[in-house]
Design a protein around this motif. Structure first.
Motif, PDB file in Angstrom:
ATOM      1  N   LEU A   1       0.939  -0.999  -0.313  1.00  0.00           N
ATOM      2  CA  LEU A   1       0.208  -0.024  -0.279  1.00  0.00           C
ATOM      3  C   LEU A   1       1.128   1.142   0.160  1.00  0.00           C
ATOM      4  CD1 LEU A   1      -2.445  -1.134   2.590  1.00  0.00           C
ATOM      5  CD2 LEU A   1      -2.542  -1.540   0.023  1.00  0.00           C
ATOM      6  N   ASP A   2       0.349   2.478  -1.197  1.00  0.00           N
ATOM      7  CA  ASP A   2       1.456   3.653  -0.771  1.00  0.00           C
ATOM      8  C   ASP A   2       0.123   4.347   0.006  1.00  0.00           C
ATOM      9  OD1 ASP A   2       2.615   6.062  -1.206  1.00  0.00           O
ATOM     10  OD2 ASP A   2       2.223   5.682  -3.351  1.00  0.00           O
ATOM     11  N   VAL A   3       0.451   4.497   0.960  1.00  0.00           N
ATOM     12  CA  VAL A   3      -0.441   5.922   1.889  1.00  0.00           C
ATOM     13  C   VAL A   3      -0.460   7.080   1.792  1.00  0.00           C
ATOM     14  CG1 VAL A   3      -2.303   5.464   4.025  1.00  0.00           C
ATOM     15  CG2 VAL A   3      -1.479   4.040   3.451  1.00  0.00           C
ATOM     16  N   GLU A   4      -1.733   8.148   0.963  1.00  0.00           N
ATOM     17  CA  GLU A   4      -0.858   9.654   0.979  1.00  0.00           C
ATOM     18  C   GLU A   4      -2.691  10.310   2.815  1.00  0.00           C
ATOM     19  OE1 GLU A   4      -2.485  13.444  -2.028  1.00  0.00           O
ATOM     20  OE2 GLU A   4      -2.704  11.247  -2.322  1.00  0.00           O
ATOM     21  N   LEU A   5      -1.235  10.312   3.345  1.00  0.00           N
ATOM     22  CA  LEU A   5      -1.969  11.262   4.185  1.00  0.00           C
ATOM     23  C   LEU A   5      -1.996  11.890   4.294  1.00  0.00           C
ATOM     24  CD1 LEU A   5      -3.265  10.726   7.084  1.00  0.00           C
ATOM     25  CD2 LEU A   5      -0.789  11.654   7.714  1.00  0.00           C
ATOM     26  N   THR A   6      -3.781  13.288   4.834  1.00  0.00           N
ATOM     27  CA  THR A   6      -4.038  14.280   4.233  1.00  0.00           C
ATOM     28  C   THR A   6      -4.676  14.770   5.995  1.00  0.00           C
ATOM     29  OG1 THR A   6      -4.160  14.564   1.986  1.00  0.00           O
ATOM     30  CG2 THR A   6      -5.137  16.208   3.526  1.00  0.00           C
ATOM     31  N   THR A   7      -3.788  16.023   6.489  1.00  0.00           N
ATOM     32  CA  THR A   7      -4.460  16.772   7.232  1.00  0.00           C
ATOM     33  C   THR A   7      -5.839  17.758   7.226  1.00  0.00           C
ATOM     34  OG1 THR A   7      -2.440  16.153   8.573  1.00  0.00           O
ATOM     35  CG2 THR A   7      -3.783  17.683   9.906  1.00  0.00           C
ATOM     36  N   THR A   8      -6.987  17.470   8.042  1.00  0.00           N
ATOM     37  CA  THR A   8      -8.382  17.656   7.094  1.00  0.00           C
ATOM     38  C   THR A   8      -8.946  18.915   8.978  1.00  0.00           C
ATOM     39  OG1 THR A   8      -9.173  15.766   7.645  1.00  0.00           O
ATOM     40  CG2 THR A   8      -9.285  16.582   5.399  1.00  0.00           C
ATOM     41  N   TRP A   9      -7.728  18.725   9.442  1.00  0.00           N
ATOM     42  CA  TRP A   9      -8.413  19.694  10.548  1.00  0.00           C
ATOM     43  C   TRP A   9     -10.132  20.354  10.660  1.00  0.00           C
ATOM     44  CZ3 TRP A   9      -3.903  20.090  13.119  1.00  0.00           C
ATOM     45  CH2 TRP A   9      -2.590  20.515  12.269  1.00  0.00           C
ATOM     46  N   GLY A  10     -10.625  18.975  11.488  1.00  0.00           N
ATOM     47  CA  GLY A  10     -11.650  19.291  12.125  1.00  0.00           C
ATOM     48  C   GLY A  10     -12.496  17.933  11.619  1.00  0.00           C
ATOM     49  N   GLY A  11     -13.261  17.685  12.377  1.00  0.00           N
ATOM     50  CA  GLY A  11     -14.170  15.945  12.133  1.00  0.00           C
ATOM     51  C   GLY A  11     -15.487  16.583  11.211  1.00  0.00           C
ATOM     52  N   ASP A  12     -16.278  17.665  10.616  1.00  0.00           N
ATOM     53  CA  ASP A  12     -17.192  17.975  10.093  1.00  0.00           C
ATOM     54  C   ASP A  12     -15.939  17.989   8.428  1.00  0.00           C
ATOM     55  OD1 ASP A  12     -15.384  20.029  10.914  1.00  0.00           O
ATOM     56  OD2 ASP A  12     -17.383  21.665  10.632  1.00  0.00           O
ATOM     57  N   LYS A  13     -15.057  18.609   8.811  1.00  0.00           N
ATOM     58  CA  LYS A  13     -13.850  18.592   7.567  1.00  0.00           C
ATOM     59  C   LYS A  13     -13.757  17.419   7.221  1.00  0.00           C
ATOM     60  CE  LYS A  13     -12.722  23.589   7.777  1.00  0.00           C
ATOM     61  NZ  LYS A  13     -11.852  24.091   7.854  1.00  0.00           N
ATOM     62  N   THR A  14     -13.271  16.253   7.842  1.00  0.00           N
ATOM     63  CA  THR A  14     -12.818  15.197   7.324  1.00  0.00           C
ATOM     64  C   THR A  14     -14.105  13.721   7.200  1.00  0.00           C
ATOM     65  OG1 THR A  14     -10.903  15.699   9.228  1.00  0.00           O
ATOM     66  CG2 THR A  14     -11.511  12.927   8.731  1.00  0.00           C
ATOM     67  N   MET A  15     -15.554  14.135   7.547  1.00  0.00           N
ATOM     68  CA  MET A  15     -16.015  13.094   7.203  1.00  0.00           C
ATOM     69  C   MET A  15     -16.263  13.544   5.884  1.00  0.00           C
ATOM     70  SD  MET A  15     -18.110  11.021   7.747  1.00  0.00           S
ATOM     71  CE  MET A  15     -17.369  10.476   9.218  1.00  0.00           C
ATOM     72  N   THR A  16     -16.439  15.356   5.780  1.00  0.00           N
ATOM     73  CA  THR A  16     -16.313  15.792   3.735  1.00  0.00           C
ATOM     74  C   THR A  16     -15.916  15.598   3.182  1.00  0.00           C
ATOM     75  OG1 THR A  16     -17.920  17.691   5.265  1.00  0.00           O
ATOM     76  CG2 THR A  16     -17.499  17.716   2.804  1.00  0.00           C
ATOM     77  N   ALA A  17     -14.469  14.833   3.602  1.00  0.00           N
ATOM     78  CA  ALA A  17     -13.710  13.906   2.595  1.00  0.00           C
ATOM     79  C   ALA A  17     -13.700  13.512   2.319  1.00  0.00           C
ATOM     80  CB  ALA A  17     -12.409  14.782   2.983  1.00  0.00           C
ATOM     81  N   LEU A  18     -13.883  11.967   3.067  1.00  0.00           N
ATOM     82  CA  LEU A  18     -14.776  10.786   2.898  1.00  0.00           C
ATOM     83  C   LEU A  18     -16.361  10.921   2.193  1.00  0.00           C
ATOM     84  CD1 LEU A  18     -14.075   7.844   3.830  1.00  0.00           C
ATOM     85  CD2 LEU A  18     -15.536   8.159   5.719  1.00  0.00           C
ATOM     86  N   LEU A  19     -17.200  11.125   2.412  1.00  0.00           N
ATOM     87  CA  LEU A  19     -18.342  11.124   2.152  1.00  0.00           C
ATOM     88  C   LEU A  19     -17.760  12.171   0.578  1.00  0.00           C
ATOM     89  CD1 LEU A  19     -20.533  12.698   4.596  1.00  0.00           C
ATOM     90  CD2 LEU A  19     -20.448  10.538   4.025  1.00  0.00           C
ATOM     91  N   SER A  20     -17.201  12.763   0.108  1.00  0.00           N
ATOM     92  CA  SER A  20     -17.683  13.434  -1.034  1.00  0.00           C
ATOM     93  C   SER A  20     -15.990  13.250  -1.672  1.00  0.00           C
ATOM     94  CB  SER A  20     -17.033  14.326  -1.347  1.00  0.00           C
ATOM     95  OG  SER A  20     -15.754  15.146  -0.896  1.00  0.00           O
ATOM     96  N   ASP A  21     -15.047  11.358  -1.317  1.00  0.00           N
ATOM     97  CA  ASP A  21     -14.204  10.719  -2.052  1.00  0.00           C
ATOM     98  C   ASP A  21     -12.900  11.385  -2.268  1.00  0.00           C
ATOM     99  OD1 ASP A  21     -16.356   8.431  -2.686  1.00  0.00           O
ATOM    100  OD2 ASP A  21     -17.609   9.329  -4.098  1.00  0.00           O
ATOM    101  N   GLY A  22     -12.910  12.381  -1.495  1.00  0.00           N
ATOM    102  CA  GLY A  22     -11.542  13.308  -1.528  1.00  0.00           C
ATOM    103  C   GLY A  22     -10.447  12.357  -0.542  1.00  0.00           C
ATOM    104  N   ALA A  23     -11.369  11.340   0.102  1.00  0.00           N
ATOM    105  CA  ALA A  23     -10.259  10.288   0.863  1.00  0.00           C
ATOM    106  C   ALA A  23     -11.191   9.321   0.811  1.00  0.00           C
ATOM    107  CB  ALA A  23     -10.285  10.496   2.887  1.00  0.00           C
ATOM    108  N   ASP A  24     -10.557   8.206   1.004  1.00  0.00           N
ATOM    109  CA  ASP A  24     -10.392   6.142   1.093  1.00  0.00           C
ATOM    110  C   ASP A  24     -11.278   5.819   2.708  1.00  0.00           C
ATOM    111  OD1 ASP A  24     -10.454   5.791  -1.975  1.00  0.00           O
ATOM    112  OD2 ASP A  24      -8.023   5.903  -1.579  1.00  0.00           O
ATOM    113  N   ILE A  25     -10.765   6.724   3.489  1.00  0.00           N
ATOM    114  CA  ILE A  25     -10.459   6.194   4.726  1.00  0.00           C
ATOM    115  C   ILE A  25     -10.154   7.472   5.730  1.00  0.00           C
ATOM    116  CG2 ILE A  25      -9.383   4.731   5.997  1.00  0.00           C
ATOM    117  CD1 ILE A  25      -7.972   3.036   4.258  1.00  0.00           C
ATOM    118  N   ALA A  26     -10.718   7.496   6.581  1.00  0.00           N
ATOM    119  CA  ALA A  26     -10.183   8.701   7.153  1.00  0.00           C
ATOM    120  C   ALA A  26     -10.052   8.380   8.747  1.00  0.00           C
ATOM    121  CB  ALA A  26     -11.947   9.391   7.270  1.00  0.00           C
ATOM    122  N   LEU A  27      -9.183   9.086   9.577  1.00  0.00           N
ATOM    123  CA  LEU A  27      -8.484   8.964  11.175  1.00  0.00           C
ATOM    124  C   LEU A  27      -9.514   9.935  11.714  1.00  0.00           C
ATOM    125  CD1 LEU A  27      -7.665   7.414  13.540  1.00  0.00           C
ATOM    126  CD2 LEU A  27      -5.670   8.840  12.492  1.00  0.00           C
TER     127      LEU A  27
END
Length: 329
Positions: free
Chosen positions: A57-83
């Motif tokens: 696996l090649d994991v590309e890590l992005t910090t999204t700074w906030g729960g709402d922004k992180t979930m938005t990234a996940l739901l909009s396919d801006g991220a495959d996985i969210a922490l």
């Protein structure tokens, strides 16, 4: 006959070569983390020690700074996985999502904040907060919910027994306290230890120790993604489990050295202090399984804070299949 034999051998070698290429193919995954914190040490160990690469696996890590922004990234396919905190998956499910967000691997199992006092106290008692000013975290977020839960567990009414301030942005809470606002503040590391080193404040209690085990930050993905990328999700979980075991088995100094490249502006001694504090209080999960008891504790805390939209069954939003499979090996 000779030409036929050569043709068969050549075809076999080509197929063998293609098979090897497929086995060595690296899959890219986009991971969004809610913040960049030493609290997530096992994740960075997985990256720095090459555990993701070992799994192909090649994991590309992005910090999204906030729960709402992180979930938005996940739901909009801006991220495959969210922490992010598991409470966010409950909020999404309560809104009637057609593609549920599934918690499939846990990273931290306690709250990561500490109660910091402006005054040094050798024998702190929770009733010392009565009548004082307390800088809390954002309303509706997991840190604030845990904070209020712990206060109530210790006989403190957050509404009537103290002055609770919640209208300061997350990033500005430390500076607000440092500039003279509040008698107590709820802070993450390494800020809490930095304040203690500078004499700005003193750690008197751990919200993580007081609140017990909760799925504070977990890896989650949309159900559709997991169905389409079952093998990748399993490999991702395997890498995380390797890192969790590595953190459990190694000394604080070695862990700090491993993750230091992720925190270039932070002194190694401070990284060691923070890792030691989190490790000692059991904040790092030693395996990726999110237990049902933890899930229920999370919802009890949300309910106590008046932030639980509806109770969601454990099996609806938690999948421990990958975790259990990799642990068997």
């Amino acid at each position: 006959m000779k030409k036929w034999f050569i043709l068969v051998c050549t075809s076999f070698l080509i197929l063998l070569s293609l098979s090897a290429c497929n086995q060595n193919k690296i899959q890219n995954l986009k991971l969004a983390e809610v913040t960049h914190s030493i609290f997530y040490a096992p994740l960075y160990v997985a990256m720095e020690e090459g555990f993701f690469k070992e799994e192909g696996l090649d994991v590309e890590l992005t910090t999204t700074w906030g729960g709402d922004k992180t979930m938005t990234a996940l739901l909009s396919d801006g991220a495959d996985i969210a922490l992010v905190g598991s409470e966010t998956s409950i909020y999404v499910e309560a809104q009637g999502s057609k593609d549920p967000v599934i918690n499939f691997a846990q990273l931290t199992q306690t709250d990561g904040t500490f109660l910091v006092s402006r005054e040094k106290m050798d024998n702190f008692e929770w009733d010392q907060l009565e009548g004082r000013t307390f800088l809390g975290q954002r309303k509706g977020g997991m840190p604030q919910m845990v904070g209020e839960f712990v206060l109530k567990q210790n006989g403190i009414d957050p509404t009537n027994d103290l002055e609770l301030i919640q209208n300061i942005d997350f990033a500005n809470i430390p500076s607000a306290f440092a500039s003279g606002n509040g008698d107590y503040v709820q802070l993450f590391e390494p800020t809490a230890s930095i304040f203690e080193k500078e004499g700005t404040g003193y750690i008197v209690a751990s919200f993580g120790t007081e609140s017990g085990h909760v799925p504070y930050t977990t890896f989650m993905a949309k159900e559709s993604f997991l169905k389409e990328n079952d093998e990748a999700a399993k490999k991702f979980t395997a890498a995380i489990y390797k890192a969790q075991q590595w953190v459990e088995e190694n000394e604080v100094s070695k862990i700090a050295q491993s993750i230091a490249p992720q925190f270039e502006d932070t002194e190694i001694e401070l990284i060691e202090t923070v890792v030691a504090r989190y490790k000692e209080q059991g904040s790092f999960s030693t395996d990726p399984i999110l237990e049902e008891e933890e899930w229920n504790n999370l919802q009890n805390i949300m309910d106590e804070a008046g932030e639980l939209p509806t109770r969601i069954d454990y099996d609806t939003l938690v999948n421990t299949t990958y975790a259990k499979d990799v642990m068997k090996k």
